[in-house]
Design a protein around this motif. Structure first.
Motif, PDB file in Angstrom:
ATOM      1  N   GLU A   8       0.831  -1.206   0.000  1.00 49.65           N
ATOM      2  CA  GLU A   8       0.000   0.000   0.000  1.00 49.65           C
ATOM      3  C   GLU A   8       0.864   1.254   0.000  1.00 49.65           C
ATOM      4  O   GLU A   8       0.559   2.226  -0.695  1.00 49.65           O
ATOM      5  CB  GLU A   8      -0.969   0.007   1.194  1.00 49.65           C
ATOM      6  CG  GLU A   8      -2.130  -0.945   1.038  1.00 49.65           C
ATOM      7  CD  GLU A   8      -2.941  -0.701  -0.224  1.00 49.65           C
ATOM      8  OE1 GLU A   8      -3.297   0.464  -0.517  1.00 49.65           O
ATOM      9  OE2 GLU A   8      -3.211  -1.682  -0.937  1.00 49.65           O
ATOM     10  N   GLU A   9       1.937   1.257   0.774  1.00 46.55           N
ATOM     11  CA  GLU A   9       2.833   2.414   0.819  1.00 46.55           C
ATOM     12  C   GLU A   9       3.512   2.608  -0.534  1.00 46.55           C
ATOM     13  O   GLU A   9       3.655   3.739  -1.010  1.00 46.55           O
ATOM     14  CB  GLU A   9       3.882   2.257   1.926  1.00 46.55           C
ATOM     15  CG  GLU A   9       4.792   3.452   2.072  1.00 46.55           C
ATOM     16  CD  GLU A   9       4.080   4.768   2.306  1.00 46.55           C
ATOM     17  OE1 GLU A   9       4.577   5.806   1.810  1.00 46.55           O
ATOM     18  OE2 GLU A   9       3.026   4.789   2.985  1.00 46.55           O
ATOM     19  N   ALA A  10       3.915   1.530  -1.177  1.00 47.22           N
ATOM     20  CA  ALA A  10       4.536   1.628  -2.499  1.00 47.22           C
ATOM     21  C   ALA A  10       3.551   2.218  -3.507  1.00 47.22           C
ATOM     22  O   ALA A  10       3.927   3.058  -4.337  1.00 47.22           O
ATOM     23  CB  ALA A  10       5.023   0.259  -2.956  1.00 47.22           C
ATOM     24  N   LYS A  11       2.290   1.795  -3.452  1.00 47.11           N
ATOM     25  CA  LYS A  11       1.262   2.333  -4.343  1.00 47.11           C
ATOM     26  C   LYS A  11       1.101   3.835  -4.129  1.00 47.11           C
ATOM     27  O   LYS A  11       0.995   4.601  -5.091  1.00 47.11           O
ATOM     28  CB  LYS A  11      -0.074   1.635  -4.118  1.00 47.11           C
ATOM     29  CG  LYS A  11      -0.134   0.222  -4.637  1.00 47.11           C
ATOM     30  CD  LYS A  11      -1.499  -0.378  -4.363  1.00 47.11           C
ATOM     31  CE  LYS A  11      -1.624  -1.790  -4.859  1.00 47.11           C
ATOM     32  NZ  LYS A  11      -2.972  -2.335  -4.642  1.00 47.11           N
ATOM     33  N   LYS A  12       1.093   4.258  -2.870  1.00 51.02           N
ATOM     34  CA  LYS A  12       0.952   5.686  -2.559  1.00 51.02           C
ATOM     35  C   LYS A  12       2.147   6.478  -3.078  1.00 51.02           C
ATOM     36  O   LYS A  12       1.989   7.598  -3.573  1.00 51.02           O
ATOM     37  CB  LYS A  12       0.792   5.896  -1.050  1.00 51.02           C
ATOM     38  CG  LYS A  12      -0.551   5.433  -0.523  1.00 51.02           C
ATOM     39  CD  LYS A  12      -0.624   5.596   0.977  1.00 51.02           C
ATOM     40  CE  LYS A  12      -1.903   4.997   1.528  1.00 51.02           C
ATOM     41  NZ  LYS A  12      -1.957   5.052   2.996  1.00 51.02           N
ATOM     42  N   GLN A  13       3.338   5.908  -2.989  1.00 49.53           N
ATOM     43  CA  GLN A  13       4.531   6.591  -3.492  1.00 49.53           C
ATOM     44  C   GLN A  13       4.467   6.759  -5.004  1.00 49.53           C
ATOM     45  O   GLN A  13       4.822   7.818  -5.530  1.00 49.53           O
ATOM     46  CB  GLN A  13       5.793   5.824  -3.095  1.00 49.53           C
ATOM     47  CG  GLN A  13       6.141   5.952  -1.634  1.00 49.53           C
ATOM     48  CD  GLN A  13       7.348   5.109  -1.257  1.00 49.53           C
ATOM     49  OE1 GLN A  13       7.748   4.203  -1.985  1.00 49.53           O
ATOM     50  NE2 GLN A  13       7.918   5.402  -0.103  1.00 49.53           N
ATOM     51  N   VAL A  14       4.022   5.734  -5.702  1.00 50.73           N
ATOM     52  CA  VAL A  14       3.871   5.808  -7.163  1.00 50.73           C
ATOM     53  C   VAL A  14       2.889   6.919  -7.499  1.00 50.73           C
ATOM     54  O   VAL A  14       3.160   7.771  -8.365  1.00 50.73           O
ATOM     55  CB  VAL A  14       3.389   4.456  -7.746  1.00 50.73           C
ATOM     56  CG1 VAL A  14       2.891   4.610  -9.173  1.00 50.73           C
ATOM     57  CG2 VAL A  14       4.486   3.420  -7.658  1.00 50.73           C
ATOM     58  N   GLU A  15       1.755   6.935  -6.827  1.00 51.38           N
ATOM     59  CA  GLU A  15       0.727   7.940  -7.091  1.00 51.38           C
ATOM     60  C   GLU A  15       1.262   9.349  -6.842  1.00 51.38           C
ATOM     61  O   GLU A  15       1.077  10.247  -7.668  1.00 51.38           O
ATOM     62  CB  GLU A  15      -0.508   7.669  -6.222  1.00 51.38           C
ATOM     63  CG  GLU A  15      -1.643   8.623  -6.483  1.00 51.38           C
ATOM     64  CD  GLU A  15      -2.893   8.309  -5.694  1.00 51.38           C
ATOM     65  OE1 GLU A  15      -3.907   8.983  -5.924  1.00 51.38           O
ATOM     66  OE2 GLU A  15      -2.864   7.394  -4.843  1.00 51.38           O
ATOM     67  N   ARG A  16       1.949   9.549  -5.708  1.00 46.41           N
ATOM     68  CA  ARG A  16       2.501  10.873  -5.394  1.00 46.41           C
ATOM     69  C   ARG A  16       3.504  11.316  -6.446  1.00 46.41           C
ATOM     70  O   ARG A  16       3.493  12.463  -6.890  1.00 46.41           O
ATOM     71  CB  ARG A  16       3.175  10.868  -4.019  1.00 46.41           C
ATOM     72  CG  ARG A  16       2.211  10.985  -2.857  1.00 46.41           C
ATOM     73  CD  ARG A  16       2.944  11.244  -1.552  1.00 46.41           C
ATOM     74  NE  ARG A  16       3.838  10.166  -1.170  1.00 46.41           N
ATOM     75  CZ  ARG A  16       3.525   9.180  -0.339  1.00 46.41           C
ATOM     76  NH1 ARG A  16       2.330   9.144   0.210  1.00 46.41           N
ATOM     77  NH2 ARG A  16       4.387   8.244  -0.040  1.00 46.41           N
ATOM     78  N   GLN A  17       4.374  10.400  -6.846  1.00 43.57           N
ATOM     79  CA  GLN A  17       5.416  10.726  -7.818  1.00 43.57           C
ATOM     80  C   GLN A  17       4.801  11.161  -9.157  1.00 43.57           C
ATOM     81  O   GLN A  17       5.217  12.164  -9.739  1.00 43.57           O
ATOM     82  CB  GLN A  17       6.316   9.507  -8.018  1.00 43.57           C
ATOM     83  CG  GLN A  17       7.518   9.767  -8.874  1.00 43.57           C
ATOM     84  CD  GLN A  17       8.405   8.533  -8.987  1.00 43.57           C
ATOM     85  OE1 GLN A  17       7.939   7.397  -8.921  1.00 43.57           O
ATOM     86  NE2 GLN A  17       9.690   8.756  -9.167  1.00 43.57           N
ATOM     87  N   ILE A  18       3.822  10.427  -9.624  1.00 45.45           N
ATOM     88  CA  ILE A  18       3.184  10.764 -10.900  1.00 45.45           C
ATOM     89  C   ILE A  18       2.410  12.065 -10.780  1.00 45.45           C
ATOM     90  O   ILE A  18       2.500  12.935 -11.656  1.00 45.45           O
ATOM     91  CB  ILE A  18       2.275   9.614 -11.384  1.00 45.45           C
ATOM     92  CG1 ILE A  18       3.136   8.405 -11.749  1.00 45.45           C
ATOM     93  CG2 ILE A  18       1.414  10.058 -12.575  1.00 45.45           C
ATOM     94  CD1 ILE A  18       2.356   7.135 -12.043  1.00 45.45           C
ATOM     95  N   LYS A  19       1.674  12.243  -9.694  1.00 44.82           N
ATOM     96  CA  LYS A  19       0.887  13.473  -9.534  1.00 44.82           C
ATOM     97  C   LYS A  19       1.780  14.709  -9.443  1.00 44.82           C
ATOM     98  O   LYS A  19       1.452  15.760  -9.995  1.00 44.82           O
ATOM     99  CB  LYS A  19      -0.036  13.365  -8.322  1.00 44.82           C
ATOM    100  CG  LYS A  19      -1.212  12.443  -8.588  1.00 44.82           C
ATOM    101  CD  LYS A  19      -2.205  12.439  -7.465  1.00 44.82           C
ATOM    102  CE  LYS A  19      -3.416  11.610  -7.840  1.00 44.82           C
ATOM    103  NZ  LYS A  19      -4.459  11.654  -6.817  1.00 44.82           N
TER     104      LYS A  19
END
Length: 69
Positions: A8-19
């Motif tokens: 879940e934390e990895a998914k959030k990091q991906v989302e933050r990076q792209i946004k």
């Protein structure tokens, strides 16, 4: 940390990076979708950290367009 929490934390990091990259380029997900020839729904799933092969392929396109390494 349990594996599920790490995922879940990895998914959030991906989302933050792209946004953040989208913000820097003053681009919306809809514009990104049109640019790489994918639907807005598929872009959103990939940005949210989807794990299907299609999501991974779309993220590779996103990273290339946004200059994310």
């Amino acid at each position: 940390m349990p594996v599920e929490e790490k995922l879940e934390e990895a998914k959030k990091q991906v989302e933050r990076q792209i946004k953040m990259a989208l913000l820097k380029k003053n681009m919306t997900q809809a514009e990104l979708a049109e640019l790489i020839g994918e639907s807005r729904q598929d872009i959103n799933k990939a940005v949210k950290g989807g794990t299907l092969p299609k999501d991974q392929m779309i993220r590779k396109k996103i990273y290339k367009v946004l200059g994310i390494k």
